[in-house]
Design an enzyme around this catalytic site. Structure first.
Site, PDB file in Angstrom:
ATOM      1  N   ASN A 272      48.075  38.644  36.273  1.00 51.49           N
ATOM      2  CA  ASN A 272      46.703  38.494  36.579  1.00 51.49           C
ATOM      3  C   ASN A 272      46.197  37.398  35.693  1.00 51.49           C
ATOM      4  O   ASN A 272      46.317  37.281  34.484  1.00 51.49           O
ATOM      5  CB  ASN A 272      45.836  39.820  36.327  1.00 51.49           C
ATOM      6  CG  ASN A 272      46.593  41.102  36.863  1.00 51.49           C
ATOM      7  OD1 ASN A 272      46.670  41.085  37.885  1.00 51.49           O
ATOM      8  ND2 ASN A 272      46.919  42.051  35.834  1.00 51.49           N
ATOM      9  N   GLU A 305      55.549  36.061  33.254  1.00 47.81           N
ATOM     10  CA  GLU A 305      54.157  36.059  33.648  1.00 47.81           C
ATOM     11  C   GLU A 305      53.296  35.208  33.077  1.00 47.81           C
ATOM     12  O   GLU A 305      52.401  34.816  33.655  1.00 47.81           O
ATOM     13  CB  GLU A 305      53.633  37.616  33.066  1.00 47.81           C
ATOM     14  CG  GLU A 305      54.292  38.799  33.466  1.00 47.81           C
ATOM     15  CD  GLU A 305      54.727  38.923  34.800  1.00 47.81           C
ATOM     16  OE1 GLU A 305      53.695  38.469  35.869  1.00 47.81           O
ATOM     17  OE2 GLU A 305      55.839  39.640  35.151  1.00 47.81           O
TER      18      GLU A 305
HETATM   19  N1  0A1 Z   1      53.867  39.508  40.653  1.00 50.46           N
HETATM   20  C1  0A1 Z   1      54.659  40.385  39.665  1.00 50.46           C
HETATM   21  C2  0A1 Z   1      55.385  41.557  40.171  1.00 50.46           C
HETATM   22  C3  0A1 Z   1      54.457  42.638  40.911  1.00 50.46           C
HETATM   23  C4  0A1 Z   1      54.264  42.850  42.290  1.00 50.46           C
HETATM   24  C5  0A1 Z   1      53.712  44.030  42.485  1.00 50.46           C
HETATM   25  C6  0A1 Z   1      53.129  44.597  41.784  1.00 50.46           C
HETATM   26  O1  0A1 Z   1      52.509  45.804  42.103  1.00 50.46           O
HETATM   27  C7  0A1 Z   1      52.753  47.120  42.077  1.00 50.46           C
HETATM   28  C8  0A1 Z   1      53.319  44.679  40.450  1.00 50.46           C
HETATM   29  C9  0A1 Z   1      53.857  43.437  39.891  1.00 50.46           C
HETATM   30  C10 0A1 Z   1      55.726  39.649  38.912  1.00 50.46           C
HETATM   31  O2  0A1 Z   1      56.434  38.783  39.592  1.00 50.46           O
HETATM   32  O3  0A1 Z   1      55.921  39.709  37.570  1.00 50.46           O
HETATM   33 ZN    ZN Z   2      56.685  36.845  39.383  1.00 55.10          ZN
END
Ligand code: 0A1
Ligand code: ZN
Length: 881
Positions: A272, A305
């Site tokens: 985020n 992240e």
């Molecule tokens: N974008 C995050 C991974 C992620 C995907 C879905 C989620 O919902 C439960 C939480 C995190 C990453 O790649 O770190």
């Molecule tokens: Zn990611």
């Protein structure tokens, strides 16, 4: 819970939405059972769209309180509201208007951990992929970029800390002990990057000065009292910020960067904007509670992240089919970061092991999909090793083909051209075509075609003609719904290795383009002829794992032994030894070696001893070399009619042979490696511990092994050594008094530390053998266990089902029966976690017929349950198809 609608989303159906939301203003009035959310959305009709086109907003289980447009409350006839959709039947004819939506949520009852929920009394959110629609009605798709202004109101004593994305704005007191805080994020972002955190948390503060001289305030928020445990994460964050400036020229863009650790989280962490939310397992660490692997994971995930700020946030995805645009690229970036911070060779070997363990089985089973899929029923099920890890390998291959400098120029162009946009894989590939002038269309198949390509290679040497020939043939096995495959462009790094490991030069080469040590395979068959090669070389193929493929090489054992001792490419040297070990294990399974078995094993155990004691090699590398291929690696290479018990016995026998043959070398090295200085989590120290613990694993097989492991456990001054010894005791000396005592001591010492207890659950869930299913079932009633917490579920149930071959695949199907019941129990609360657990049976068709039938019954039992979630139905139906 979202039940299955059976709807299939298709890439070819993508079209931009008729409406945009340039600005979003959210007010939260937080309360566990009845949080009110007022969303004021500036809605804009896109150019060329006719007035009066209805506005359809996504929702998921929402309770609507009121709707207003430009200050006027809508009458019931003006809109249609269901929990899952809000339709404004006749939006105003003006191109811009303000839509106010008030919803009511119960975060305390949200066990799916998507949208707004509570974790240990802290309010937090998870919106990727489609969680924002559980907060308010919205165009919840990544191509809707909006500037967010957020106001959070809460009781001050319940939530003294109020965080959201962007920079802090105003804050102050309200009546009745309430207070508020405002946040503004100037960067337009998709809804999946929205975040809010409110609660009582402790803070570790620091700051970072960016390359242009701006000071960024850094905060890591954790459970009060645990601030000290965030020190390593903070250090990793600052190193990540520095590295992204140096390696990619990327500077951070807000005044603050905050990370919050929560104990209930479906995945590893979430990027985020300006407010990363982490599974606390990837933040909290000290030598007493975290292993070296935990430290390495924290470093990698903090970096991952953070790197998303540019690859994911500043440039996001047009739609969820493009998930690999941000994930594959960001994994590539975090891999490079870790390689620079640690040992590149060791990191590469670890990456390849992970890819083979998680992505290869995906590609070889019913859940296979391209790095950029063309269809999905449930996007949550596409956060896969294919999208992440293979996606990263595809980016790595682009760099291999273009060279580091041109690759960097392409990345610069990508950032310049697409900053602030929601982009596609085509956009990404285009920047590299533009900077290099190359045609990458055949290469792009790596994004679009599923399956692991195989290269069959044989070689001949003609001494009189001084010619060395490689005959290389490519094939891509069929995958579900893709029976015919197209030919791929495979960059195959290689070396011709001569006496003493020296590279062998050649005069000319024909039959394929060969540049900078890479053969470019583009056709079905290449005869690559090297002229001017007087002596027959050994050939080292796919150096550095330049392409994510499998190789079937006709290679003499002598060459393989030679490469395992002399290859100058560290990865390939490791690979050569690993291939020999795998060959031995497969031969044991098939009982094909016969009389040659002893000779081959003797050579192998001899080389193991040499590698262990070779002081020119890093300890971490030696530890990786000595680690036998896992039972599931062996199963994957065997491919069909798998009997996990037979694989286990063969593997144990080889381990014992290695231990017996090297008893003295291993024992003295084990003693020499004993830790003396103060603890440090750095890669070199971790490597020494890894080697020593690998040696312990062998020595524990010999007489006196339990005593040795018990002493190792007792003397341990850090969690790496303690957990390693406990694993050895529990696995190798199951039921022995030393093992029973160590497990009890560990539990007594760490019973109240949930993250450490996860290790205790994991170790017991992976004890080989048929009795473990009962132990695991019993442990589900342990006070430290909870079916509602994803980390606990993964440690106990996930470990049992995906990392315990003999226990889970019990011949009588008891492991599967326990599994199907448990998956359904988890699903009632958390469909996402249940669906991920269910993938443990994805390779069921490779089992021998008896187990196959029982596994199928378990899958059918899940599929037949009532009101199955979209997440779980999608997985079981594809698995059974
Ligand atoms: N974008 C995050 C991974 C992620 C995907 C879905 C989620 O919902 C439960 C939480 C995190 C990453 O790649 O770190
Ligand atoms: Zn990611």
């Amino acid at each position: 819970m979202r039940t299955d609608t059976g709807q299939v989303f298709k890439l070819e159906d993508y079209r931009p939405n008729d409406y945009l939301i340039p600005e979003t203003s959210l007010t939260f009035r937080l309360s566990p059972e009845a949080t009110r959310v007022i969303a004021v959305l500036t809605i804009e009709r896109r150019d060329g769209v006719a007035a009066l086109v209805p506005l359809l907003l996504d929702g998921d289980g929402l309770t609507l309180i009121r709707v207003a447009i430009d200050g006027h409350e809508l009458a019931p006839a003006d809109f249609l509201a269901t929990p899952d959709q809000l339709t404004i039947l006749q939006p105003p004819a003006t191109t811009r208007f303000q839509l106010l939506i008030e919803t009511e949520l119960a975060p305390a009852r949200n066990e799916a951990l998507m949208g707004l929920y509570r974790s240990s009394n802290v309010y937090c959110t998870q919106c990727e992929a489609e969680g924002f629609r559980r907060i308010t009605y919205f165009l919840d798709r990544p191509d809707i970029l909006s500037v967010y202004t957020v106001r959070i109101e809460a009781k001050r004593d319940e939530a003294p800390l109020l965080l959201s994305n962007g920079n802090p704005a105003d804050s102050g007191a309200l009546a009745d002990g309430w207070h508020y805080a405002g946040w503004h994020d100037p960067f337009p972002k998709p809804s999946y990057l929205f975040a809010l955190v409110a609660g009582a948390l402790g803070k570790l503060a620091d700051s970072f000065v960016t390359m242009s001289g701006r000071t960024v305030e850094l905060g890591i928020y954790v459970e009060p009292g645990k601030e000290r445990l965030a020190g390593y994460a903070m250090d990793a964050l600052k190193r990540s910020m520095q590295w992204d400036e140096e390696a990619f020229g990327r500077e951070y863009d807000l005044d603050v960067f905050n990370i919050v650790a929560v104990s209930d989280f479906n995945m590893g962490a979430m990027e985020n904007k300006g407010l990363n939310i982490f599974n606390d397992k990837y933040v909290l660490a000290d030598q007493e509670t975290a292993t070296d692997a935990d430290f390495a994971n924290i470093e990698a995930i903090i970096a991952h992240e953070y790197f998303h700020n540019w690859t994911g946030n500043r440039i996001t995805c047009r739609d969820w089919f493009q998930l690999c645009l941000k994930e594959g690229l960001t994994v590539f970036r975090d891999h490079e970061f870790s390689a620079d911070q640690r040992s590149r060779a060791v990191k590469r070997i670890a990456e390849v092991r992970t890819l083979r363990a998680h992505q290869f089985p995906e590609d070889q089973g019913p859940l296979a999909h391209p790095v950029r899929p063309r269809r999905y029923r449930e996007i949550n099920n596409f956060y896969t090793a294919t999208v992440y890890e293979k996606g990263s390998e595809v980016v790595r291959m682009i760099r291999t083909i273009l060279g580091a400098e041109t690759f960097r120029a392409g990345m610069d162009l990508y950032f310049e051209r697409h900053d602030g946009e929601a982009a596609t894989i085509e956009d990404f590939v285009k920047v590299f075509e533009d900077v290099s002038g190359r045609d990458l269309s055949q290469f792009s198949l790596w994004y679009h075609q599923a399956g692991t390509p195989n290269l069959t290679v044989s070689s001949t040497h003609n001494a009189s003609a001084q010619e060395f020939t490689l005959e290389i043939e490519q094939s891509v096995p069929p995958t579900p719904s893709e029976s015919r495959k197209r030919l791929m462009h495979i960059p195959l790094a290689f070396g011709l290795v001569g006496a003493g490991g020296k590279p062998v030069a050649w005069r000319g080469v024909e039959g394929a383009v060969v540049e900078d040590g890479v053969i470019h395979i583009r056709k079905r068959r290449h005869m690559v002829r090297f002229s001017g090669v007087a002596e027959r070389p050994a050939v080292s193929l796919n150096r550095g794992f330049s392409a994510p493929i499998t190789l079937s090489v006709e290679q003499r054992a002598d060459d393989q032994f030679f490469l395992a001792a002399h290859d100058s490419d560290a990865f390939s040297r490791w690979q050569a030894f690993n291939t020999l070990l795998t060959d031995a294990l497969i031969a044991a399974f098939r009982q094909t070696l016969g009389g040659k078995q002893t000779e081959f094993t003797a050579r192998l155990t001899g080389l193991a001893g040499k590698i262990a004691g070779d002081e020119t090699l890093e300890p971490a590398y030696r530890a990786l070399a000595l680690a036998l291929p896992g039972e599931s690696d062996i199963a994957r290479d065997i491919g069909k009619s798998i009997d996990p018990d037979a694989i286990f016995s063969g593997r144990e026998a080889l381990a014992l042979a290695i231990a017996k043959a090297n008893r003295d070398t291993f024992a003295s090295l084990y003693d020499r490696l004993a830790d003396d200085g103060p603890f440090s989590p750095d890669a070199a120290s971790a490597g020494r511990r890894a080697l020593r613990n690998t040696l312990l694993d062998y020595l524990a097989l010999l007489p006196g092994g339990a005593t040795l492991a018990a002493e190792h456990f007792r003397a341990a001054t850090n969690m790496t050594d303690r957990a390693a010894a406990l694993t050895v005791l529990a696995h190798r000396h199951h039921g022995a008094p030393e093992a029973v005592k160590a497990l009890a001591d560990f539990e007594a010492k760490y019973g109240s530390d949930a993250l450490v207890m996860d290790k205790w659950f994991q170790i017991q869930a992976s004890v080989p053998g048929p009795q473990t299913v009962y132990a695991v079932r019993a442990l589900t009633s342990h006070p430290a266990f909870s079916m509602a917490n994803p980390n606990r579920v993964r440690s106990l149930i996930g470990t049992f089902s995906s990392a315990n071959q003999t226990g889970f695949h019990r011949a009588d199907g008891e492991g599967y029966r326990f599994f199907s019941q448990t998956v359904l129990e988890v699903e009632k609360r958390n469909p996402q976690v249940a669906a991920r657990l269910a993938t443990a049976l994805r390779s069921w068709r490779a089992l021998e017929p008896g187990r196959q039938a029982k596994a199928r019954e378990a899958l059918l039992a899940i599929a037949g349950a009532e009101n199955l979630s979209a997440d779980l139905r999608d997985i079981v139906e594809r698995t059974l198809a």
